[in-house]
Design an enzyme around this catalytic site. Structure first.
Site, PDB file in Angstrom:
ATOM      1  N   LYS A   1     -11.376  -3.040  -3.354  1.00 55.24           N
ATOM      2  CA  LYS A   1     -12.336  -1.466  -3.541  1.00 55.24           C
ATOM      3  C   LYS A   1     -11.333   0.022  -3.596  1.00 55.24           C
ATOM      4  CE  LYS A   1     -13.861  -2.423   0.925  1.00 55.24           C
ATOM      5  NZ  LYS A   1     -12.952  -2.292   1.926  1.00 55.24           N
TER       6      LYS A   1
ATOM      7  N   LYS B   1      -4.760  -8.868  -6.250  1.00 55.15           N
ATOM      8  CA  LYS B   1      -6.467  -9.090  -6.088  1.00 55.15           C
ATOM      9  C   LYS B   1      -7.020  -8.327  -6.079  1.00 55.15           C
ATOM     10  CE  LYS B   1      -6.772  -7.226  -1.202  1.00 55.15           C
ATOM     11  NZ  LYS B   1      -8.218  -6.394  -0.761  1.00 55.15           N
TER      12      LYS B   1
ATOM     13  N   LYS C   1       0.884  -1.420  -0.194  1.00 57.40           N
ATOM     14  CA  LYS C   1      -0.056  -0.028   0.582  1.00 57.40           C
ATOM     15  C   LYS C   1       0.595   0.860  -0.223  1.00 57.40           C
ATOM     16  CE  LYS C   1      -4.364  -1.475   1.202  1.00 57.40           C
ATOM     17  NZ  LYS C   1      -5.334  -1.218   2.072  1.00 57.40           N
TER      18      LYS C   1
HETATM   19  P1  ATP Z   1      -8.883  -2.054   0.177  1.00 56.96           P
HETATM   20  O1  ATP Z   1      -8.320  -1.668  -1.113  1.00 56.96           O
HETATM   21  O2  ATP Z   1      -9.125  -0.552   0.892  1.00 56.96           O
HETATM   22  O3  ATP Z   1      -7.710  -2.404   1.448  1.00 56.96           O
HETATM   23  P2  ATP Z   1     -10.523  -4.337   0.464  1.00 56.96           P
HETATM   24  O4  ATP Z   1     -11.681  -5.251  -0.708  1.00 56.96           O
HETATM   25  O5  ATP Z   1      -9.483  -5.124   0.179  1.00 56.96           O
HETATM   26  O6  ATP Z   1     -10.000  -2.690   0.312  1.00 56.96           O
HETATM   27  P3  ATP Z   1     -10.734  -4.817   3.236  1.00 56.96           P
HETATM   28  O7  ATP Z   1     -11.447  -3.956   4.032  1.00 56.96           O
HETATM   29  O8  ATP Z   1      -9.381  -4.685   3.311  1.00 56.96           O
HETATM   30  O9  ATP Z   1     -10.943  -4.957   1.496  1.00 56.96           O
HETATM   31  O10 ATP Z   1     -10.852  -6.118   3.311  1.00 56.96           O
HETATM   32  C1  ATP Z   1     -11.840  -7.181   4.321  1.00 56.96           C
HETATM   33  C2  ATP Z   1     -12.132  -7.960   3.653  1.00 56.96           C
HETATM   34  O11 ATP Z   1     -12.163  -8.481   2.936  1.00 56.96           O
HETATM   35  C3  ATP Z   1     -11.068  -8.924   4.776  1.00 56.96           C
HETATM   36  O12 ATP Z   1     -11.375  -9.916   5.668  1.00 56.96           O
HETATM   37  C4  ATP Z   1     -10.277  -9.634   2.853  1.00 56.96           C
HETATM   38  O13 ATP Z   1      -9.358 -10.241   3.571  1.00 56.96           O
HETATM   39  C5  ATP Z   1     -11.852  -9.586   2.388  1.00 56.96           C
HETATM   40  N1  ATP Z   1     -11.308  -9.011   0.796  1.00 56.96           N
HETATM   41  C6  ATP Z   1     -10.531  -7.958   0.645  1.00 56.96           C
HETATM   42  N2  ATP Z   1     -10.313  -8.521  -0.977  1.00 56.96           N
HETATM   43  C7  ATP Z   1     -11.202 -10.023  -1.765  1.00 56.96           C
HETATM   44  C8  ATP Z   1     -10.373 -10.625  -2.381  1.00 56.96           C
HETATM   45  N3  ATP Z   1      -9.844 -10.304  -3.579  1.00 56.96           N
HETATM   46  N4  ATP Z   1     -11.013 -12.073  -2.683  1.00 56.96           N
HETATM   47  C9  ATP Z   1     -11.409 -12.720  -1.125  1.00 56.96           C
HETATM   48  N5  ATP Z   1     -10.899 -11.246  -0.232  1.00 56.96           N
HETATM   49  C10 ATP Z   1     -11.321 -10.197   0.225  1.00 56.96           C
HETATM   50 MG    MG Z   2      -7.972  -4.274   1.968  1.00 51.30          MG
END
Ligand code: ATP
Ligand code: MG
Length: 344
Positions: free
Chosen positions: A207, A204, A121
């Site tokens: 968001k 991955k 990040k």
């Molecule tokens: P950001 O990009 O802001 O970090 P994010 O999409 O990674 O957002 P988080 O809020 O960090 O979302 O994670 C929330 C939950 O969703 C965590 O349990 C994380 O492991 C899961 N998660 C996030 N992205 C994925 C993905 N691509 N596949 C499976 N699980 C995910």
């Molecule tokens: Mg995340």
């Protein structure tokens, strides 16, 4: 089922959270929310919208409030039942920040330096990112241990942070000669623990990713979903008859796993059905399945978002219940550490 250590017994309790750092993706749904909902009823379940984690990177205040409600709506629309699970936003329970500070004083800088997510990040910009982004895994440990949570369902990307939570709890217990915090177990199971970016199968889906085309948002309509799968990067080959045949084809493997997770089947079962199929057949089938499974959720999310006061009421009720568990644990932590405070 209880977890027993030499001095204490912990009742099984689930905690997990999602940051309101943007709109929810299908990765959040399959890797987190769907699995969280599936754990309801088995154990006490506590689910959080972790707004204090979101502000480790800049968030527009109005957008943050909206995203907080949207994550709550995503949980509810996916089947989270406020009568069965505690649902609240992190900043409404001050004990998270308070225990977070104590854990900042337990965690070691060397441990933080090993966190791969910080490196990803912060990138080349490590000097300019917030101190909060660096320290965030200690706050995450506080989120979990504040409830003496024994089980933490997360996606694969959060495994290292849950392991750090274990290290922080163990060091606290060791330093203060106690068994106060449980050894938390990361729960990472099912076919979609790491849903990949649709444009680059080595990253991955997130968001906060740069391009909207790399992710399916939970608010996307049928046309957007179909277009994104159609344009998803793949390779020219047809599908093989076993998952083993996809081991060097990350984009193809990702699409098969998404299909399996959406349809509650194993990837082996899906690949057996589509063996020999080309993308012209598989991608439209995947898009139809995704629309069938996700559109009832997005419709319900939109309905809930039309009534923000109702979402706020559910979050406020959840915060009251969360405080009832968190407050005594924080007070006992203060006693263990030797922090004096006025009698209440
Ligand atoms: P950001 O990009 O802001 O970090 P994010 O999409 O990674 O957002 P988080 O809020 O960090 O979302 O994670 C929330 C939950 O969703 C965590 O349990 C994380 O492991 C899961 N998660 C996030 N992205 C994925 C993905 N691509 N596949 C499976 N699980 C995910
Ligand atoms: Mg995340």
């Amino acid at each position: 089922m209880t977890q027993t250590t030499s001095q204490s017994t912990f009742t099984p309790r689930v905690f997990s959270g999602i940051k309101p750092s943007g709109g929810l993706t299908m990765g959040n749904y399959l890797g987190a929310i769907k699995r969280f909902v599936g754990m309801q009823g088995d154990m006490q379940t506590i689910y959080c919208v972790v707004d204090m984690h979101a502000i480790t990177v800049w968030q527009d205040p109005a957008e943050l409030a909206k995203a907080t409600r949207e994550v709550a709506a995503g949980y509810l629309a996916s089947g989270l039942d406020p009568a069965q699970s505690i649902l609240f936003n992190q900043s409404a329970v001050a004990a998270h920040a308070e225990l977070g500070w104590i854990f900042n004083c337990v965690a070691r800088v060397g441990w933080m330096n090993r966190m791969t997510q910080f490196k990803d990040k912060a990138g080349a910009n490590a000097e300019k990112v917030s101190l909060g982004l660096y320290a965030y895994p200690a706050l995450m440990a506080a989120d979990i241990l504040l409830y003496h949570a024994t089980h933490v369902p997360v996606g694969e990307d959060q495994k290292q942070h849950v392991e750090l939570t274990r290290d922080i709890g163990k060091k606290f217990n060791h330093d203060f000669k106690t068994d106060f915090f449980p050894e938390t177990i990361p729960v990472i199971d099912g076919p979609a623990t790491r849903v990949m970016n649709l444009r680059d199968g080595t990253k991955k889906m997130s968001k906060s990713g740069e391009s909207d085309m790399e992710r399916i948002n939970m608010t996307d309509d049928a046309d957007q979903i179909a277009k994104k799968f159609k344009k998803a990067r793949t390779d020219p080959d047809a599908l093989p008859d076993t998952m083993e045949g996809l081991k060097d084809r990350p984009e193809a493997k990702n699409l098969v796993e998404i299909y399996a997770a959406l349809d509650d089947r194993s990837p082996d079962d899906v690949i057996a059905e589509y063996a020999g199929a080309g993308w012209g057949k598989f991608k439209p089938a995947l898009a139809d399945l995704a629309v069938a499974k996700l559109s009832p959720i997005s419709t319900e999310m939109a309905r809930l978002m039309d009534d923000p006061a109702e979402i706020d009421r559910i979050l406020a009720n959840g915060a009251v219940k969360a405080r009832e568990i968190a407050e005594p644990i924080l007070q006992q932590t203060y006693d263990i550490v030797g922090l004096l405070r006025p009698a209440r």
